[in-house]
Design a protein around this motif. Structure first.
Motif, mmCIF file in Angstrom:
data_model
loop_
_atom_site.group_PDB
_atom_site.id
_atom_site.type_symbol
_atom_site.label_atom_id
_atom_site.label_comp_id
_atom_site.label_asym_id
_atom_site.label_seq_id
_atom_site.Cartn_x
_atom_site.Cartn_y
_atom_site.Cartn_z
ATOM 1 N N ILE A 46 0.867 -1.170 0.000
ATOM 2 C CA ILE A 46 0.000 0.000 0.000
ATOM 3 C C ILE A 46 0.907 1.224 0.000
ATOM 4 C CG2 ILE A 46 -2.008 -1.100 1.062
ATOM 5 C CD1 ILE A 46 -1.085 0.012 3.763
ATOM 6 N N TYR A 47 0.322 2.373 -0.252
ATOM 7 C CA TYR A 47 1.137 3.590 -0.260
ATOM 8 C C TYR A 47 0.304 4.777 0.196
ATOM 9 C CZ TYR A 47 -1.063 5.946 -4.171
ATOM 10 O OH TYR A 47 -1.966 6.610 -4.961
ATOM 11 N N ARG A 48 1.016 5.850 0.546
ATOM 12 C CA ARG A 48 0.358 7.130 0.789
ATOM 13 C C ARG A 48 1.293 8.256 0.379
ATOM 14 N NH1 ARG A 48 -0.054 7.269 7.381
ATOM 15 N NH2 ARG A 48 2.180 7.159 7.784
ATOM 16 N N TRP A 55 -4.061 5.573 3.544
ATOM 17 C CA TRP A 55 -3.320 4.608 2.736
ATOM 18 C C TRP A 55 -4.185 4.199 1.559
ATOM 19 C CZ3 TRP A 55 1.684 3.556 3.598
ATOM 20 C CH2 TRP A 55 2.206 3.885 4.854
ATOM 21 N N ASN A 128 6.205 8.888 -2.765
ATOM 22 C CA ASN A 128 5.193 8.231 -1.934
ATOM 23 C C ASN A 128 5.832 7.300 -0.920
ATOM 24 O OD1 ASN A 128 2.933 9.388 -3.266
ATOM 25 N ND2 ASN A 128 3.165 7.942 -4.933
ATOM 26 N N ARG A 130 5.873 3.797 0.827
ATOM 27 C CA ARG A 130 5.426 2.421 0.569
ATOM 28 C C ARG A 130 5.406 1.649 1.881
ATOM 29 N NH1 ARG A 130 9.450 0.639 -4.372
ATOM 30 N NH2 ARG A 130 10.980 0.924 -2.732
ATOM 31 N N LYS A 131 4.458 0.714 1.975
ATOM 32 C CA LYS A 131 4.362 -0.113 3.175
ATOM 33 C C LYS A 131 3.807 -1.475 2.784
ATOM 34 C CE LYS A 131 2.303 -0.020 7.806
ATOM 35 N NZ LYS A 131 3.369 0.401 8.699
ATOM 36 N N TYR A 141 -5.875 -0.643 7.169
ATOM 37 C CA TYR A 141 -5.240 0.534 6.589
ATOM 38 C C TYR A 141 -6.131 1.242 5.575
ATOM 39 C CZ TYR A 141 -0.987 -0.963 8.853
ATOM 40 O OH TYR A 141 -0.055 -1.312 9.800
#
Length: 164
Positions: A46-48, A55, A128, A130-131, A141
């Motif tokens: 996922i990203y933000r 997210w 961004n 990343r996770k 999330y």
């Protein structure tokens, strides 16, 4: 099983309906494509954007005459700098605005092939965050309620079917 939710967005009511599907041809127009991208540890990327709290799944809007899969591959490079393989449809989210506008968002399962060095997103000029999260924690999330839970379950089923 179809699942719907209604939210307020830009002073309109919007109904989102999750429709699991293996073939997306009958859902038109597809205006967005997003990927649930899974690594070898069965974690999802996922990203933000910097400064944001929400997210997201990576993905976005087609450019020119791109197919949903072409859109997804391009957006994955632009937003989170990954290459993927084994792209399979999970289904669509039908989006219905109270003013009558209707379109679909495609959701795809994909296996991460390569994680690249991060670059700025050309759409925003930002790098961004990343996770990776366990599939079971994905909805924690994304905060998509029942729809998020249904998508996560479909991903788990896809993992089982494809025997990763």
């Amino acid at each position: 099983m179809k699942i719907s939710s209604v939210v307020e967005w830009s002073s309109q009511k919007v109904t989102y309906t999750w429709i699991p599907a293996d073939d997306l041809k009958k859902f038109q127009p597809i205006k967005q494509a997003y990927g649930v991208c899974v690594n070898d540890d069965k974690e999802t990327l996922i990203y933000r954007a910097p400064g944001k709290t929400n997210w997201n799944l990576p993905g976005g809007t087609p450019e020119g005459n791109e197919s949903p899969i072409e859109t997804l591959k391009r957006e994955l490079i632009e937003e989170v700098d990954i290459e993927v393989e084994r792209i399979k449809p999970l289904g669509v989210q039908k989006v219905v605005f109270s003013d009558g506008v209707i379109f679909y968002q495609a959701r795809f399962y994909c296996k991460i092939k390569k994680i690249l060095s991060q670059t700025v997103d050309p759409a925003t000029g930002l790098l961004n965050e990343r996770k990776f999260v366990k599939i079971a924690e994905l909805n924690k999330y994304l905060k998509w309620g029942e729809i998020g839970e249904a998508i996560a379950k479909r991903v788990v089923n896809m993992e089982t079917i494809l025997n990763y």
